[in-house]
Design a protein around this motif. Structure first.
Motif, PDB file in Angstrom:
ATOM      1  N   TYR A 573       0.830  -1.204   0.000  1.00  0.00           N
ATOM      2  CA  TYR A 573       0.000   0.000   0.000  1.00  0.00           C
ATOM      3  C   TYR A 573       0.871   1.264   0.000  1.00  0.00           C
ATOM      4  CZ  TYR A 573      -4.365  -2.518   0.335  1.00  0.00           C
ATOM      5  OH  TYR A 573      -5.445  -3.313   0.042  1.00  0.00           O
ATOM      6  N   ARG A 613      -6.846   6.677  -0.583  1.00  0.00           N
ATOM      7  CA  ARG A 613      -6.392   6.867   0.805  1.00  0.00           C
ATOM      8  C   ARG A 613      -5.876   5.518   1.316  1.00  0.00           C
ATOM      9  NH1 ARG A 613     -11.251   9.798   3.811  1.00  0.00           N
ATOM     10  NH2 ARG A 613      -9.707   9.772   5.503  1.00  0.00           N
ATOM     11  N   ASN A 615      -3.486   4.771   3.350  1.00  0.00           N
ATOM     12  CA  ASN A 615      -3.159   4.612   4.769  1.00  0.00           C
ATOM     13  C   ASN A 615      -4.366   4.943   5.639  1.00  0.00           C
ATOM     14  OD1 ASN A 615      -3.249   7.398   4.567  1.00  0.00           O
ATOM     15  ND2 ASN A 615      -1.532   7.725   5.960  1.00  0.00           N
ATOM     16  N   ASP A 616      -5.535   4.865   5.038  1.00  0.00           N
ATOM     17  CA  ASP A 616      -6.756   5.113   5.788  1.00  0.00           C
ATOM     18  C   ASP A 616      -6.895   4.063   6.898  1.00  0.00           C
ATOM     19  OD1 ASP A 616      -9.363   6.788   5.600  1.00  0.00           O
ATOM     20  OD2 ASP A 616     -10.056   4.731   5.912  1.00  0.00           O
ATOM     21  N   THR A 617      -7.411   4.480   8.016  1.00  0.00           N
ATOM     22  CA  THR A 617      -7.536   3.576   9.160  1.00  0.00           C
ATOM     23  C   THR A 617      -8.330   2.325   8.808  1.00  0.00           C
ATOM     24  OG1 THR A 617      -7.399   5.422  10.719  1.00  0.00           O
ATOM     25  CG2 THR A 617      -8.362   3.381  11.537  1.00  0.00           C
ATOM     26  N   SER A 618      -9.378   2.468   8.008  1.00  0.00           N
ATOM     27  CA  SER A 618     -10.203   1.301   7.667  1.00  0.00           C
ATOM     28  C   SER A 618      -9.389   0.274   6.881  1.00  0.00           C
ATOM     29  CB  SER A 618     -11.421   1.739   6.853  1.00  0.00           C
ATOM     30  OG  SER A 618     -11.028   2.354   5.637  1.00  0.00           O
ATOM     31  N   LYS A 654       1.121   6.105  10.518  1.00  0.00           N
ATOM     32  CA  LYS A 654      -0.221   6.575  10.862  1.00  0.00           C
ATOM     33  C   LYS A 654      -0.412   6.754  12.369  1.00  0.00           C
ATOM     34  CE  LYS A 654      -4.647   7.232   9.657  1.00  0.00           C
ATOM     35  NZ  LYS A 654      -5.101   8.245   8.694  1.00  0.00           N
ATOM     36  N   GLU A 910       1.666  10.987   2.276  1.00  0.00           N
ATOM     37  CA  GLU A 910       1.905  10.264   3.520  1.00  0.00           C
ATOM     38  C   GLU A 910       3.390  10.025   3.783  1.00  0.00           C
ATOM     39  OE1 GLU A 910      -0.021   9.352   1.052  1.00  0.00           O
ATOM     40  OE2 GLU A 910      -1.954   8.548   1.699  1.00  0.00           O
TER      41      GLU A 910
END
Length: 955
Positions: A573, A613, A615-618, A654, A910
Motif C-alpha cells: 500500500y 487513501r 493509509n486510511d484507518t479502515s 499513521k 503520507e
C-alpha cells in the motif's frame, strides 16, 4: 604478435565509430532476462523500437506468443509510419503461419522468408538519424525467449559510417535479396506443412502422456504433502491449503488421501460441476476402481466409499442425518472461503472425521468472517499467484490494460449509464481489441465478465449480431445449462460451439474450463480477490494453449489502484511502489507472462493511486484483522512481512507505533506503558524501524542486552559483526541521534525523554531514565522485537552502501533520513532543504528534485534528464553565479560531495521519499536563468541511473 591494449581499443573505435564521439549510449551491453534485476529482452527491444527511425529483424522463428509481446509497439510504429523489414524462416516448420499473416497486415512492415539453408540467425537492427543499435545473440521472437529463457544477446551501438554497421547491413541485405516475398500462395502451402508438423508433435505428446508413469507429486506438491503429514503427526485434525487457482488443489487432496488411506471420504463443494471434475481427478490418482457416488439435487448415492456432495444437498437435515457423525475418516471442503455460510457450519458441527482439509485460493473474505479459525489456524501451505508462476504451475498470461471508449467526450466511469455501456461504439471497440490481441490456438474460447446481468445479456446479443456465438450464464441457470455451455465453449470446432460466455460472477470460482484462452474484463475492479479469481479462470494449463490473453477495459474508475495490487501481489500500500508496478509491469512477473497498459489506462490508474487513501484507518484495520484471523493471534511485527500483507511501516506512519494501533483497536491487547515509554517507543519507531542504518539499532540492542555496555565496546562490535570501521563523523552522528541533539528544537521538547546514552569520562553509557524504563519487561520486550525487526530490514534492503555514505542506490529516503545518514550534526527544516542544501561540517550537498517530465512541466525551468547520466538542475531563486551556492557546487578546492535525490512530484503525501541516485558533479559552467534570477547547472552522475528507475522517473 599479441595486440596491445591500445591496439585493441583502436580497433574497437574503428569498428564501431570512426568519428570517435564520446556518447554514453555507445557502450556494449548484455541483453538478457533476469527478474531480480528487472531486466528482460522484450523491454530492451521495445525501448529501441520506440526510438528508431527504421528497423530490420533477422530471426529464425516467430510465434504468435512472441509477436503478441511486440504488438503494441509495432502498432505504435505503424501509426508513426516507421518502416521495418523482417526476415524469418520455415526451418523445422516452427514459425507460426498465423504470426506471419499478422505481420504482413502491418502497413509499415515488409516480411520475407529465407528457406535456402537451415536459417538460425537472431539479429535485430535499430536505425536512428546518425547511429544504430544492433542486437545479436540467441533470442527468437517467442514469449519464452523474449521474457523467460536464459538467452544471451549483445547490444552494440555504432555510427552509420562505421565498418561494423556497413558489414551488418550488407549481410542483412544479402539475406533479404535471397529471401522469398511472403505471398498468399506460399503461406497456404506452408500452413499445410505447419499443420502436419503440429499434428506430429501433438501425436508424440499424446503418446508420451498415454505411456507415462502414474501421476506422482511434483516438487511443490511434495512440500505440501510433507506439511500435511507433519500436522497430523502433531495431532492436528484440521488443515487449510491456500493455493492459487490452477495449481492442482484437487490433485493434492487426492495424493494426500492416497497417503492417508482412509476408509471413507467426503468431498464437499458448492456446485455439481466441481464434484464431477473432482471425481475424475480422484480416479486418475486413486484408480478407476474406487467406489464413487454423488449427493446432488438429482443423485443420491449414500453408500459409496468416496462421496462427492453439494453443500446445499448435504446440509439438509434428512440427508446429513443419514450418516453417522464418524461415517467419514477424511473430509475435503473445496472453495473453503465460503465456509462461513450456515450450511458449512452445520457440517463442521455434525461430522467428526479423523482429518478435515479445506482448500481455497482466496481465504480473505469481504464480510470479515474468520475462515482460519474453522481450521484451528493450521495453514498447511500457501502458494499464491506469484509463487505459482515462479514454479511454472500455471499457463503464462499476457494482460493488456486497455482504455475504454469515451462517449460524447466523457470517459467510462463508475457512474456510466446502462445505455452507454451497451452502445454500438463500445461493442465495436471491444471486438476490435479482442481481434487485435487474439488468443492462443485455432479459435477463441473466451469468458467476458460484466458488471450486471442486464449488461451481459445486452452485450451478448450485440456480439451475436456481429457474427459471434455467445450466451449468458447466471446463478439462476440450472447445472445442466451451465455444463452444456461450458462443453460448447471448450470444444475444438467452432461449428455448434461458443466463442464467449458472458457472466457477472458465476464464473469467478469453482468452474474448471482449462481451454479458456481469452478473458475480457468489462467491469471496474472492486476487489483484488475477485480480480484474481476471474484471472484464474484461464490460468490452467491445457493442450495446445501456449498462453492466456487478458483484456481489461479500464475506465476512469475510483478503484483502479487495486489492479496493480491484484496483478503483482504488492500489498505494501505504498503509492510509489504501486506506480512502479504499473510502469515496469513487464519485468515483475515470473516466466513468460507480461503486463501492458496503454497510455490512457496507465494515466487512469495513476490518478486512482494519487487519490486513494491507502493509509486510511479502515484499510489498515482490515489488513490487520485478516492477518490476525489467519494466525489465530495478535500478529507480531515480523508477521506482516512474512505473510505479505500491508507494510508495518504504514501503521507506524499513521499511529506512531504498532503498540499505539493495538491499544486503540485491539480489545485483546492489554499491555500498558507509561507516557515516557510510549514516547521512547514512538521515537525509535519513527527514526530507526525502517532499518536504513544499523549503527543506532545495534547500539540500542546492545544496551538492552547489557545496560553496562559502553560506546567504545559498541564500536568494536560493529567492526567484528559487520566489518564496519566508523569515521569520526559517523561516531558524532550516532551520539547526536542517541542523545537527542540531532533533532530540531521543537521536536527536542516533544521527545525530551529520548536520551539513550550519557557521557561518562571519555566514553558513553546508558542514560539513567532509559535504564529505568528497561526494567519494565513488556517495554523491554517491545523494544527488542522492534530492533530485531529493524535489523532484518537492514539486512534485506540496506547493506550495499554507496561509497563513503550510509545510503543505498535506488532506495528511498526522506529529508530527515538524509540529514542523519550523511552524518549532519542536526536535522534541517525540510523547507530550508528544498532544492538543495550545503552542510559545511560534512561538506555534503544533497539535491532534492521533484522530477516533472517535459509534457507535464508548468514552468520553463524544470529540471530535466538529458540521458541516464546527465541532468540539468536549476538553482534556487535570486541566486547569482557568484553566490555561495555556485561556489559550493563548482568548487574544485573544497572536497564537497554532491548527491542526487529524485522523486515523482505527485509522490504520496503520507511519505515524502526520494530515490537516491548517487553522487553528481557539475560540468561546464553555470548558465544564467534570468526568468527567475538564478542559474542552470549541468550535472553528471557518477553511476548512470538504472534503466527501470530512469524510465519510471522520466515517464
Amino acid at each position: 604478435m599479441n595486440p596491445t591494449a591500445f591496439e585493441m581499443l583502436k580497433s574497437l573505435d574503428t569498428a564501431f565509430n570512426e568519428d570517435l564521439p564520446t556518447k554514453e549510449n555507445l557502450q556494449a551491453e548484455l541483453i538478457y532476462n533476469n527478474i531480480s534485476q528487472r531486466k528482460s529482452i522484450i523491454t530492451s527491444l521495445e525501448q529501441l523500437l520506440k526510438n528508431c527511425t527504421s528497423f530490420d529483424f533477422a530471426v529464425a522463428f516467430i510465434t504468435k506468443s512472441g509477436l503478441l509481446l511486440l504488438k503494441d509497439c509495432l502498432h505504435l510504429l505503424e501509426k508513426n509510419k516507421i518502416p521495418g523489414r523482417i526476415i524469418t524462416s520455415d526451418y523445422l516448420n516452427f514459425t507460426d503461419p498465423a504470426a506471419l499473416s499478422e505481420i504482413s497486415s502491418f502497413t509499415n512492415i515488409k516480411i520475407r522468408i529465407y528457406n535456402k539453408n537451415n536459417f538460425h540467425a537472431k539479429g535485430y537492427i535499430f536505425k536512428r538519424k546518425d547511429d544504430a543499435s544492433i542486437i545479436i545473440g540467441s533470442a527468437n521472437v517467442t514469449q519464452e525467449a523474449l521474457k523467460a529463457n536464459e538467452e544471451w544477446n549483445v547490444k552494440l551501438t555504432c555510427t552509420k559510417n562505421s565498418k561494423f554497421y556497413e558489414k551488418t547491413i550488407d549481410a542483412f541485405t544479402t539475406l533479404w535479396n535471397d529471401s522469398k516475398i511472403l505471398s498468399t500462395d506460399w503461406l497456404l502451402g506452408y500452413q499445410e506443412r505447419y499443420n502436419l508438423s503440429q499434428k506430429a508433435r501433438q501425436k508424440s505428446a499424446v503418446f508420451n502422456l498415454t505411456n507415462a508413469v502414474p501421476i506422482i507429486a511434483n516438487a511443490m506438491q511434495k512440500k505440501v504433502l510433507k506439511a500435511l503429514t507433519q500436522l497430523r503427526q502433531q495431532g492436528k485434525q484440521k488443515a487449510l491449503l491456500i493455493s492459487a487457482t490452477g495449481t492442482g488443489k484437487t490433485f493434492l487432496s487426492a495424493l494426500d488421501i492416497k497417503n492417508f488411506q482412509p476408509r471413507r471420504v467426503l468431498f464437499i463443494a458448492h456446485r455439481g460441476q466441481i464434484l464431477y471434475q473432482a471425481e475424475k481427478s480422484y480416479k486418475k490418482i486413486l484408480g478407476n476402481n474406487i467406489s464413487t457416488g454423488f449427493l446432488t439435487g438429482r443423485q443420491k448415492n449414500f453408500d459409496a466409499d468416496f462421496i462427492f456432495a453439494t453443500i446445499n444437498t448435504l446440509s439438509k437435515e434428512h440427508i446429513i442425518n443419514y450418516f453417522s457423525p464418524i461415517a467419514f475418516d477424511y473430509i475435503v471442503i473445496d472453495e473453503t472461503h465460503r465456509a462461513g455460510a450456515h450450511g458449512y457450519q452445520r457440517i463442521f458441527t455434525y461430522f467428526h472425521p479423523a482429518f478435515i482439509l479445506g482448500m481455497t485460493a482466496t481465504p480473505e473474505r469481504t464480510d470479515a468472517f474468520d475462515i482460519y479459525s474453522l481450521f484451528d489456524n493450521n495453514i498447511a501451505y500457501e502458494i499464491r499467484l506469484q509463487e505459482a508462476m515462479k514454479t511454472n504451475l500455471l499457463c503464462p498470461f499476457h494482460y493488456f490494460g486497455i482504455t475504454d471508449i469515451e462517449i460524447d467526450g466523457h470517459p467510462v466511469d463508475d457512474n456510466i449509464s446502462f445505455n452507454n455501456l451497451i452502445c454500438h461504439e463500445r461493442v465495436i471497440h471491444i471486438i476490435k481489441k479482442a481481434a487485435f490481441y487474439g488468443y492462443s490456438g485455432t479459435r477463441v474460447k473466451g469468458l467476458i465478465f460484466c458488471r450486471s446481468i442486464e449488461e451481459a445479456h445486452a452485450l451478448s446479443c450485440a456480439f451475436n449480431k456481429e457474427g459471434f456465438h455467445t450466451l449468458v450464464l447466471s446463478a439462476s441457470d440450472p447445472p445442466q445449462t451451465r455444463n452444456e455451455a461450458i462443453n460448447k465453449l471448450a470444444q475444438a470446432e467452432r461449428e455448434g460451439g461458443l466463442d464467449y460466455i458472458f457472466s457477472v460472477d458465476i464464473m469467478n470460482e469453482g468452474i474448471d474450463i482449462p481451454a479458456v484462452n481469452q478473458i475480457i474484463m468489462l467491469r471496474p475492479t472492486q476487489s483484488p480477490i475477485i480480480f484474481v479469481q476471474q484471472l484464474g479462470r484461464g490460468l490452467r494449463k491445457y493442450a495446445n494453449k501456449a498462453y492466456l490473453v487478458v483484456l481489461d477495459f479500464i475506465g476512469n474508475y475510483t478503484n483502479n489502484f487495486m489492479i496493480p495490487i491484484a496483478l503483482f501481489g504488492d500489498n505494501s500500500y505504498n503509492k510509489d511502489n504501486l506506480r512502479r508496478c504499473v510502469s515496469d509491469g513487464k519485468n515483475l512477473l515470473y516466466g513468460p507472462s507480461t503486463v501492458n497498459f496503454d497510455a490512457v489506462a496507465r494515466k487512469n490508474i495513476y490518478l486512482s493511486i494519487d487519490t486513494a487513501r491507502l493509509n486510511d484507518t479502515s484499510v489498515l484495520r482490515k489488513a490487520y484483522t485478516d492477518l490476525k484471523n489467519k494466525l489465530g493471534k495478535i500478529p507480531a511485527l515480523s508477521d506482516f512481512t512474512k505473510f505479505g500483507t500491508v507494510d508495518i511501516l504504514r501503521y507506524i506512519e499513521k499511529f506512531g507505533s504498532y503498540h499505539s494501533f493495538l491499544q486503540k483497536y485491539e480489545a485483546q491487547y492489554t499491555i500498558e506503558l507509561s507516557s515516557t515509554q510510549e514516547e521512547i517507543l514512538t521515537f525509535i519507531c519513527k527514526r530507526f524501524a525502517a532499518g536504513k542504518r544499523i549503527y543506532e539499532i545495534e547500539m540500542l540492542r546492545m544496551l538492552l542486552l547489557n545496560n553496562n555496555s559502553l560506546f567504545s565496546e559498541f564500536i568494536n562490535l560493529l567492526q567484528k559483526n559487520y566489518k564496519i570501521i566508523l569515521t569520526s563523523e559517523e561516531k558524532k552522528s550516532i551520539i547526536n541521534n542517541l542523545t537527542n541533539t540531532f533533532t530540531i528544537s521543537n521536536e527536542r521538547e516533544k521527545y525530551k525523554h529520548c536520551i539513550f546514552i550519557k557521557k561518562v569520562a571519555d566514553d558513553y553509557m546508558i542514560a539513567d531514565e532509559f535504564s529505568y524504563c528497561l526494567q519494565n519487561k513488556p517495554f523491554k520486550d517491545k523494544l527488542k522485537t522492534l530492533l530485531n525487526f529493524a535489523i532484518t530490514r537492514y539486512q534485506k534492503y540496506y547493506t550495499n552502501n554507496y561509497p563513503h555514505t550510509s545510503l543505498c542506490l535506488y532506495r528511498k529516503y526522506t529529508y530527515e533520513e538524509v540529514c542523519y545518514l550523511l552524518n549532519w550534526p542536526q536535522k534541517i527544516n525540510p523547507n530550508a532543504m528544498a532544492g538543495y542544501f550545503y552542510e559545511s561540517t560534512t561538506k555534503s550537498m544533497p539535491f532534492f528534485i521533484n522530477y516533472i517530465s517535459s509534457k507535464q512541466k508548468r514552468v520553463a525551468y524544470t529540471n530535466k534528464f538529458t540521458d541516464n547520466r546527465h541532468i540539468n538542475i536549476y538553482s534556487k531563486k535570486n541566486r547569482k553565479i557568484s553566490s555561495s551556492d555556485a561556489i559550493h557546487i563548482y568548487s574544485t578546492t573544497e572536497e564537497n560531495h554532491l548527491y542526487l535525490f529524485v522523486r515523482k512530484p505527485f509522490e504520496q503525501k503520507e511519505s515524502k521519499e526520494f530515490y537516491f541516485l548517487g553522487e553528481i558533479k557539475a560540468v561546464g559552467k553555470p548558465t544564467p536563468a534570468p526568468q527567475f534570477n538564478g542559474f542552470e547547472i549541468i550535472c553528471e552522475l557518477t553511476v548512470p541511473v538504472r534503466a527501470d528507475i530512469f524510465d519510471y522517473l522520466i515517464e
